[in-house]
Design an enzyme around this catalytic site. Structure first.
Site, short mmCIF file in Angstrom:
data_model
loop_
_atom_site.label_atom_id
_atom_site.label_comp_id
_atom_site.label_asym_id
_atom_site.label_seq_id
_atom_site.Cartn_x
_atom_site.Cartn_y
_atom_site.Cartn_z
N ARG A 110 0.84 -1.20 0.00
CA ARG A 110 0.00 0.00 0.00
C ARG A 110 0.88 1.24 0.00
NH1 ARG A 110 -3.69 0.28 4.74
NH2 ARG A 110 -4.57 1.94 3.47
N SER A 112 0.21 4.12 1.25
CA SER A 112 0.20 4.78 2.56
C SER A 112 1.22 4.16 3.51
CB SER A 112 -1.20 4.68 3.18
OG SER A 112 -2.13 5.38 2.40
N ALA A 114 4.00 2.46 2.42
CA ALA A 114 5.32 2.74 1.83
C ALA A 114 5.80 4.14 2.22
CB ALA A 114 5.25 2.61 0.31
N ASP A 128 2.32 -17.58 -8.33
CA ASP A 128 2.33 -18.46 -9.50
C ASP A 128 0.97 -19.07 -9.81
OD1 ASP A 128 5.02 -18.19 -10.18
OD2 ASP A 128 5.64 -19.80 -8.84
N VAL A 136 3.38 -15.36 1.92
CA VAL A 136 4.36 -14.88 2.89
C VAL A 136 4.85 -13.51 2.44
CG1 VAL A 136 6.68 -15.24 3.81
CG2 VAL A 136 5.06 -17.10 3.83
N LEU A 137 4.84 -12.59 3.38
CA LEU A 137 5.29 -11.21 3.16
C LEU A 137 6.70 -11.07 3.69
CD1 LEU A 137 2.04 -9.69 4.68
CD2 LEU A 137 2.49 -10.08 2.25
N GLU A 138 7.54 -10.38 2.96
CA GLU A 138 8.90 -10.07 3.43
C GLU A 138 8.91 -8.59 3.79
OE1 GLU A 138 8.79 -10.90 -0.06
OE2 GLU A 138 8.87 -13.08 0.16
N TYR A 171 2.12 -24.39 -10.02
CA TYR A 171 2.84 -24.54 -8.75
C TYR A 171 2.35 -25.75 -7.96
CZ TYR A 171 5.64 -23.12 -4.80
OH TYR A 171 6.58 -23.09 -3.81
#
Length: 194
Positions: A110, A112, A114, A128, A136-138, A171
């Site tokens: 988003r 906002s 960032a 995929d 999963v978010l990094e 995948y």
């Protein structure tokens, strides 16, 4: 072709794309659907490893990864996870996503968030064809202040594109798919690369 909001709604209604729990239609805008933060996290713990040799022997890479990543951290629905400046953490979306073999998804952070220095994905924003599981978010905090992240907050947006045909190796059918059906913040499995 990227799907518009009415197509996203129709694909969800028809079960072509599945998000569980399904977001309400007011979370579908233009060409995206909002996704929320789950409650599963992993962080880098204090360690003495000078580096991780990404091209070293698999057993060595596996041991190094094990030594630097925390166990899964589960937080309560009303609790906050604090991401400090310069820190990287893994987390998951609340929603589990299922895509058919002819649709690819894209995760965007988003604006906002960032603007506060929060990167939701470091580089891995492609979902995929044939994917099934949580995303999963990094997370990386490039800002100056700690950020309190809470389960259920809107964390990003998914968009979808129709491929020119059905993927021959989606995948979900690949035997070497390292993150198939992931439901938690799974650490890197680079040691399983062929």
């Amino acid at each position: 072709m990227r799907l518009c909001d009415t197509d996203i709604e129709r694909y969800l209604d028809d079960g072509i794309i599945a998000l569980t729990p399904r977001p309400s239609n007011d979370k579908i805008n233009g060409a995206t659907i909002d996704v929320r933060l789950g409650n599963s996290f992993r962080v880098f713990r204090e360690h003495s490893a000078p580096y991780i040799d990404l091209s070293g022997p698999k057993e060595q890479v596996s041991a190094q990864l094990e030594s630097v990543m925390s166990e899964e951290i589960l937080i309560g629905e009303n609790d906050a996870f604090f991401l400090h400046p310069g820190e990287l953490a893994l987390a998951t979306t609340l929603e589990s996503v299922k895509l058919p073999a002819n649709i690819i998804g894209w995760l965007d952070g988003r604006s906002s968030l960032a603007r506060l220095g929060l990167m939701v994905h470091v580089t891995a924003h492609r979902i995929d064809p044939g994917w099934e599981g949580r995303i999963v978010l990094e997370f990386f905090n490039s800002g100056k202040l700690p950020l309190a992240l809470r389960p259920n907050m809107v964390i990003g947006a998914l968009s979808f594109e129709i491929l020119s045909g059905y993927a021959a190796r989606p995948y979900s059918s690949r035997k070497n798919a390292k993150y198939k059906n992931q439901q938690s913040a799974v650490a890197s499995r680079i040691d399983e690369d062929k």
